[in-house]
Design an enzyme around this catalytic site. Structure first.
Site, PDB file in Angstrom:
ATOM      1  N   ARG A  59     -46.189 -29.885  80.028  1.00 22.83           N
ATOM      2  CA  ARG A  59     -47.487 -29.192  79.870  1.00 22.83           C
ATOM      3  C   ARG A  59     -48.813 -30.437  79.965  1.00 22.83           C
ATOM      4  O   ARG A  59     -48.548 -31.316  79.319  1.00 22.83           O
ATOM      5  CB  ARG A  59     -47.761 -28.674  78.423  1.00 22.83           C
ATOM      6  CG  ARG A  59     -48.982 -27.984  77.828  1.00 22.83           C
ATOM      7  CD  ARG A  59     -49.321 -26.833  78.858  1.00 22.83           C
ATOM      8  NE  ARG A  59     -50.286 -26.185  78.141  1.00 22.83           N
ATOM      9  CZ  ARG A  59     -50.875 -25.203  78.692  1.00 22.83           C
ATOM     10  NH1 ARG A  59     -50.351 -24.598  79.803  1.00 22.83           N
ATOM     11  NH2 ARG A  59     -51.842 -24.422  78.135  1.00 22.83           N
ATOM     12  N   GLN A 119     -46.252 -24.864  66.996  1.00 16.18           N
ATOM     13  CA  GLN A 119     -47.554 -25.340  67.220  1.00 16.18           C
ATOM     14  C   GLN A 119     -47.560 -26.309  68.445  1.00 16.18           C
ATOM     15  O   GLN A 119     -48.471 -26.234  69.224  1.00 16.18           O
ATOM     16  CB  GLN A 119     -47.566 -26.083  65.980  1.00 16.18           C
ATOM     17  CG  GLN A 119     -49.119 -26.677  65.736  1.00 16.18           C
ATOM     18  CD  GLN A 119     -50.007 -25.405  65.446  1.00 16.18           C
ATOM     19  OE1 GLN A 119     -49.431 -24.540  64.960  1.00 16.18           O
ATOM     20  NE2 GLN A 119     -51.321 -25.775  65.740  1.00 16.18           N
ATOM     21  N   THR A 133     -30.571 -19.477  47.219  1.00 18.41           N
ATOM     22  CA  THR A 133     -31.618 -19.745  47.703  1.00 18.41           C
ATOM     23  C   THR A 133     -31.743 -21.124  47.314  1.00 18.41           C
ATOM     24  O   THR A 133     -31.054 -21.756  46.536  1.00 18.41           O
ATOM     25  CB  THR A 133     -32.667 -19.070  46.773  1.00 18.41           C
ATOM     26  OG1 THR A 133     -32.596 -19.460  45.427  1.00 18.41           O
ATOM     27  CG2 THR A 133     -32.621 -17.509  47.007  1.00 18.41           C
ATOM     28  N   GLU A 135     -26.761 -18.200  51.230  1.00 18.24           N
ATOM     29  CA  GLU A 135     -25.749 -18.995  50.708  1.00 18.24           C
ATOM     30  C   GLU A 135     -26.341 -19.711  49.304  1.00 18.24           C
ATOM     31  O   GLU A 135     -26.254 -20.974  48.868  1.00 18.24           O
ATOM     32  CB  GLU A 135     -24.922 -20.141  51.534  1.00 18.24           C
ATOM     33  CG  GLU A 135     -24.051 -19.381  52.374  1.00 18.24           C
ATOM     34  CD  GLU A 135     -22.772 -20.279  52.736  1.00 18.24           C
ATOM     35  OE1 GLU A 135     -22.179 -21.007  52.284  1.00 18.24           O
ATOM     36  OE2 GLU A 135     -22.251 -19.855  53.967  1.00 18.24           O
ATOM     37  N   GLY A 137     -47.835 -24.118  71.422  1.00 16.06           N
ATOM     38  CA  GLY A 137     -49.281 -23.312  71.266  1.00 16.06           C
ATOM     39  C   GLY A 137     -48.901 -21.829  71.484  1.00 16.06           C
ATOM     40  O   GLY A 137     -47.797 -21.278  71.146  1.00 16.06           O
ATOM     41  N   GLY A 138     -49.623 -21.169  72.426  1.00 17.49           N
ATOM     42  CA  GLY A 138     -49.275 -19.762  72.654  1.00 17.49           C
ATOM     43  C   GLY A 138     -47.917 -19.490  73.267  1.00 17.49           C
ATOM     44  O   GLY A 138     -47.461 -18.652  73.004  1.00 17.49           O
ATOM     45  N   TYR A 172     -17.380 -12.849  53.798  1.00 17.23           N
ATOM     46  CA  TYR A 172     -17.328 -13.105  52.408  1.00 17.23           C
ATOM     47  C   TYR A 172     -18.297 -12.143  51.743  1.00 17.23           C
ATOM     48  O   TYR A 172     -19.259 -12.105  51.859  1.00 17.23           O
ATOM     49  CB  TYR A 172     -17.725 -14.556  52.334  1.00 17.23           C
ATOM     50  CG  TYR A 172     -17.908 -15.213  50.631  1.00 17.23           C
ATOM     51  CD1 TYR A 172     -16.967 -15.810  50.160  1.00 17.23           C
ATOM     52  CD2 TYR A 172     -19.220 -15.156  50.275  1.00 17.23           C
ATOM     53  CE1 TYR A 172     -16.902 -16.514  49.083  1.00 17.23           C
ATOM     54  CE2 TYR A 172     -19.310 -16.018  48.976  1.00 17.23           C
ATOM     55  CZ  TYR A 172     -18.184 -16.635  48.514  1.00 17.23           C
ATOM     56  OH  TYR A 172     -18.140 -17.349  47.294  1.00 17.23           O
ATOM     57  N   CYS A 173     -17.505 -11.743  50.657  1.00 18.90           N
ATOM     58  CA  CYS A 173     -18.446 -10.376  49.953  1.00 18.90           C
ATOM     59  C   CYS A 173     -18.726 -10.853  48.282  1.00 18.90           C
ATOM     60  O   CYS A 173     -17.739 -10.584  47.469  1.00 18.90           O
ATOM     61  CB  CYS A 173     -17.662  -9.171  50.257  1.00 18.90           C
ATOM     62  SG  CYS A 173     -17.427  -8.681  51.452  1.00 18.90           S
ATOM     63  N   ASP A 180     -19.701 -24.584  47.169  1.00 18.48           N
ATOM     64  CA  ASP A 180     -19.690 -26.258  47.269  1.00 18.48           C
ATOM     65  C   ASP A 180     -19.355 -26.701  48.728  1.00 18.48           C
ATOM     66  O   ASP A 180     -20.097 -27.821  48.977  1.00 18.48           O
ATOM     67  CB  ASP A 180     -18.996 -26.839  46.238  1.00 18.48           C
ATOM     68  CG  ASP A 180     -19.666 -26.354  44.861  1.00 18.48           C
ATOM     69  OD1 ASP A 180     -20.704 -26.187  44.675  1.00 18.48           O
ATOM     70  OD2 ASP A 180     -18.789 -26.685  43.672  1.00 18.48           O
TER      71      ASP A 180
END
Ligand code: COS
Length: 381
Positions: free
Chosen positions: A270, A339, A368, A366, A342-343, A125-126, A242
């Site tokens: 964990r 979160q 903002t 599509e 974690g790491g 779609y352009c 729409d």
């Protein structure tokens, strides 16, 4: 009055979800990390979707498609997005690219382009241009009438799956003096002389889905490529959005569900302080809030899809509201999933950081979420 089947999906949608779940987990998920890291088109997903008739399931059965309604199409996109955002853009872009043809084209035109689409030739779609994003009516790409032909010059930006897709719906200016009433919609094929593509954009997310500029240099096509009345292309482009903004809500929903599933699983694996991190109330509250948000997003997205299928009067409100809500939920839930991990959430060994990067785009493309709120305010219930 009976509440039977109200707020409960009929079983055929649940069956569709089950089959998509196994297709996505077995044939798409194994490549999701690789296509992101290598910035390569998810050909495996493309092939699996074509093989199962889901590449463009929304194509009506009379033109060789599956005839999936708006809700079924959302479930397909949601389930693919749950494992791979970039792959979910395949059915989403195919619907976006071809909906102007479905809404505005003649039977011959549908026969010509929908059948190959259903068989695996993508449709982009352009609309957007480098200077025309939120203000879509300010587009500059020109289509000039020369005898029986149209000559297109200009360029389009941020085009999903550009270069891979075979067909392009191009929204072009045919009479600049008329503003949004001087815009017309055409179909251009990749093989048309004068069509070329820019380098793939280097993106934060959705890296498996190529986003490129599309250039039109004296692309000369017949009037049989015109799919809107002259001057009615902007309304057709907006009408399309729409319906298709709901597919972005579904995509966001899938990303959020994938991140929630990963966070829940990890919270049981964990162990810290001698027990599963799930056993800490701080983690439980996060997971509970994520699940509330995901389920609420699902309800408004499915309601919007049903309204799209029926063409309800409040579609504009529901479409923009579902897109805004589900994509904001996806951003929050994927961030919270990182979160929880974690790491480990911050590195690509787990999929949640990819989902978080992908989620960001759903708040942007599509339209903002700021533009969505304008549409919502103009269509308040
Ligand atoms: N359906 C049908 N027609 C519509 C429409 C819709 N949803 N929205 C607008 N139109 C028509 C209007 O009726 C009007 O027609 P008339 O002049 O005949 O009355 C015309 O289009 C212009 O409408 P309007 O004045 O509302 O247009 P604006 O320039 O104010 O733009 C917004 C409206 C901002 C909503 C539009 O430009 C938009 O959606 N922008 C974001 C674009 C976008 O989503 N880009 C993402 C790229 S696609 S991946």
């Amino acid at each position: 009055m009976s509440l039977e089947n109200i707020f409960t999906l009929p079983s055929e949608y649940n069956d569709l979800r089950d089959s998509l779940r196994s297709l996505s987990e077995n044939e798409i998920a194994p490549f999701a990390r690789e296509v992101d890291e290598d910035h390569r088109y998810p050909q495996e997903a493309h092939d699996a979707l074509v093989k199962s008739g889901l590449f463009a399931a929304h194509v009506p059965s009379e033109f060789g498609g599956d005839g999936a309604d708006a809700l079924a199409t959302c479930i397909i996109i949601e389930e693919v997005a749950r494992v791979c955002g970039a792959s979910s853009l395949i059915p989403a872009v195919n619907k976006l690219g071809s909906l102007p043809l479905i809404l505005g084209g003649s039977k011959e035109q549908k026969e010509r382009w929908l059948r190959p689409l259903a068989q695996g030739k993508g449709f982009s779609y352009c609309l957007s241009e480098s200077e025309s994003g939120s203000d879509a009516a300010s587009l500059k790409t020109k289509a000039e009438r020369k005898g029986d032909s149209w000559v297109i010059n200009g360029s389009k930006k941020w085009i999903s799956n550009a270069g891979v897709s075979e067909f392009y719906t191009v929204i072009a200016q045919t009479d600049p003096s008329l503003g949004s009433r001087g815009i017309t919609a055409f179909i251009v094929e990749k093989s048309d002389p004068g069509v070329s593509f820019g380098a793939p954009e280097k993106k934060m997310g959705f890296r498996g889905s190529p986003t490129r500029e599309v250039y039109f240099d004296n692309v000369t096509i017949g009037d049989d490529r015109r799919i809107s009345e002259v001057g009615k292309g902007f309304a057709l482009a907006m009408d399309t959005l729409d319906h298709t903004r709901i597919t972005i809500a579904a995509q966001a929903l899938g990303l959020a569900q994938g991140a929630l599933d990963a966070a829940k699983k990890y919270s049981h694996e964990r162990k810290q302080f001698g027990k599963e991190i799930f056993d800490f109330q701080g983690v439980q509250f996060m997971l509970a809030d994520m699940a509330i948000a995901v389920e609420t997003a699902r309800q408004i997205t499915y309601a919007a899809a049903a309204k799209s299928e029926r063409g309800d009067k409040d579609l504009k409100f529901f479409s923009a509201a579902s897109k805004t809500y589900a994509t904001d939920v996806a951003m929050k839930v994927t961030t919270d999933a990182v979160q929880v991990l974690g790491g480990y959430g911050y590195v690509s060994d787990y999929p949640v950081e990819r989902m978080m990067r992908d989620a960001k785009l759903t708040q942007i493309y599509e339209g903002t979420n700021q533009i969505q709120r304008i549409v919502i305010a103009r269509n308040l219930p």
